[in-house]
Scaffold this motif. Sequence first.
Motif, PDB file in Angstrom:
ATOM      1  N   PRO A  16       0.837  -1.210   0.000  1.00  0.00           N
ATOM      2  CA  PRO A  16       0.000   0.000   0.000  1.00  0.00           C
ATOM      3  C   PRO A  16       0.870   1.258   0.000  1.00  0.00           C
ATOM      4  N   HIS A  17       0.321   2.301  -0.585  1.00  0.00           N
ATOM      5  CA  HIS A  17       0.988   3.596  -0.613  1.00  0.00           C
ATOM      6  C   HIS A  17       0.034   4.598   0.027  1.00  0.00           C
ATOM      7  N   GLY A  18       0.393   5.073   1.185  1.00  0.00           N
ATOM      8  CA  GLY A  18      -0.471   6.022   1.876  1.00  0.00           C
ATOM      9  C   GLY A  18      -1.626   5.322   2.581  1.00  0.00           C
ATOM     10  N   VAL A  19      -2.636   6.100   2.949  1.00  0.00           N
ATOM     11  CA  VAL A  19      -3.748   5.569   3.749  1.00  0.00           C
ATOM     12  C   VAL A  19      -5.084   5.567   3.013  1.00  0.00           C
ATOM     13  N   LYS A  20      -5.090   5.949   1.733  1.00  0.00           N
ATOM     14  CA  LYS A  20      -6.354   6.053   0.998  1.00  0.00           C
ATOM     15  C   LYS A  20      -6.598   4.903   0.022  1.00  0.00           C
ATOM     16  N   LEU A  23      -2.068   1.526  -4.236  1.00  0.00           N
ATOM     17  CA  LEU A  23      -1.091   0.434  -4.228  1.00  0.00           C
ATOM     18  C   LEU A  23       0.078   0.775  -5.129  1.00  0.00           C
ATOM     19  N   SER A  24       1.274   0.422  -4.682  1.00  0.00           N
ATOM     20  CA  SER A  24       2.446   0.517  -5.529  1.00  0.00           C
ATOM     21  C   SER A  24       2.410  -0.693  -6.464  1.00  0.00           C
ATOM     22  N   PHE A  25       2.647  -0.440  -7.745  1.00  0.00           N
ATOM     23  CA  PHE A  25       2.499  -1.472  -8.773  1.00  0.00           C
ATOM     24  C   PHE A  25       3.731  -1.451  -9.666  1.00  0.00           C
ATOM     25  N   THR A  26       4.464  -2.556  -9.710  1.00  0.00           N
ATOM     26  CA  THR A  26       5.600  -2.692 -10.612  1.00  0.00           C
ATOM     27  C   THR A  26       5.117  -3.465 -11.831  1.00  0.00           C
ATOM     28  N   THR A  63       7.002   1.644 -12.600  1.00  0.00           N
ATOM     29  CA  THR A  63       6.231   1.677 -11.362  1.00  0.00           C
ATOM     30  C   THR A  63       5.105   2.703 -11.466  1.00  0.00           C
ATOM     31  N   ALA A  64       3.954   2.320 -10.950  1.00  0.00           N
ATOM     32  CA  ALA A  64       2.807   3.232 -10.902  1.00  0.00           C
ATOM     33  C   ALA A  64       2.128   3.087  -9.550  1.00  0.00           C
ATOM     34  N   LEU A  65       1.340   4.083  -9.214  1.00  0.00           N
ATOM     35  CA  LEU A  65       0.468   4.009  -8.048  1.00  0.00           C
ATOM     36  C   LEU A  65      -0.938   3.857  -8.575  1.00  0.00           C
ATOM     37  N   ILE A  66      -1.632   2.795  -8.143  1.00  0.00           N
ATOM     38  CA  ILE A  66      -2.974   2.495  -8.644  1.00  0.00           C
ATOM     39  C   ILE A  66      -3.967   2.536  -7.500  1.00  0.00           C
ATOM     40  N   LYS A  67      -5.107   3.145  -7.770  1.00  0.00           N
ATOM     41  CA  LYS A  67      -6.229   3.157  -6.832  1.00  0.00           C
ATOM     42  C   LYS A  67      -7.332   2.337  -7.480  1.00  0.00           C
ATOM     43  N   THR A  75      -5.711  -0.835   5.006  1.00  0.00           N
ATOM     44  CA  THR A  75      -6.007  -2.225   5.385  1.00  0.00           C
ATOM     45  C   THR A  75      -6.563  -3.003   4.196  1.00  0.00           C
ATOM     46  N   GLU A  76      -7.510  -2.416   3.462  1.00  0.00           N
ATOM     47  CA  GLU A  76      -8.074  -3.081   2.282  1.00  0.00           C
ATOM     48  C   GLU A  76      -7.002  -3.259   1.208  1.00  0.00           C
ATOM     49  N   ALA A  77      -6.139  -2.263   1.042  1.00  0.00           N
ATOM     50  CA  ALA A  77      -5.080  -2.330   0.028  1.00  0.00           C
ATOM     51  C   ALA A  77      -4.045  -3.396   0.378  1.00  0.00           C
ATOM     52  N   ARG A  78      -3.790  -3.589   1.665  1.00  0.00           N
ATOM     53  CA  ARG A  78      -2.783  -4.569   2.094  1.00  0.00           C
ATOM     54  C   ARG A  78      -3.108  -5.977   1.593  1.00  0.00           C
ATOM     55  N   ALA A  79      -4.390  -6.293   1.418  1.00  0.00           N
ATOM     56  CA  ALA A  79      -4.795  -7.617   0.916  1.00  0.00           C
ATOM     57  C   ALA A  79      -4.259  -7.885  -0.492  1.00  0.00           C
ATOM     58  N   PHE A  80      -3.873  -6.843  -1.221  1.00  0.00           N
ATOM     59  CA  PHE A  80      -3.372  -6.990  -2.586  1.00  0.00           C
ATOM     60  C   PHE A  80      -1.843  -7.075  -2.646  1.00  0.00           C
ATOM     61  N   SER A  81      -1.172  -6.892  -1.506  1.00  0.00           N
ATOM     62  CA  SER A  81       0.294  -6.916  -1.484  1.00  0.00           C
ATOM     63  C   SER A  81       0.835  -8.221  -2.060  1.00  0.00           C
TER      64      SER A  81
END
Length: 172
Positions: A16-20, A23-26, A63-67, A75-81
């Motif tokens: 995750p990137h930030g709190v909103k 996600l960091s995406f390579t 690398t991109a940041l994806i919402k 917490t929801e984003a962490r499931a995608f790590s």
Amino acid sequence: MIEREELIKIGRFNKPHGVKGELSFTFTDDVFDRTDCPYIVCEIDGIFVPFFIEEYRFKSDTTALIKLEDVDNETEARAFSLLDVYFPKSYYDTEAEEEVPSDYFIGFTVVDSELGELGKIVAVDDSTENVLFEIDHAGRELLVPAVDEFVSEIDEENRRLYMSIPEGLLTL
């Protein structure tokens, strides 16, 4: 239901990137930026699930940041790590693409001009400079170089790859 053969792996979510919910995406292919496809696909519990992209921005050329839609906090984003990210092959325009990713051909049946039908491509070995198609030939693994010079025709509709493999390269 989305099948593995319909997808191409294009990268991996990192953390995750930030709190909103970003996600960091390579990525290895920026096709998500070049097409009108509104979603990417991740494998969750053995099932390929589409996730709609709300927005993204590039951090670098890999690398991109994806919402994602409905992923609104860390917490929801962490499931995608560390999940692999896939893209539907149907959005690739092979006529416009200079180079189609080799994963695109997984699931295609290879037909040799001399030997006839060899089997389906089950994997692509791109661990070295010489990319190889791994073909399931009646339970045996055949390795065939994935080079343009051997390809005579691509039938995308019927998922067939017609090749002229040099004599002696295959010993069946």
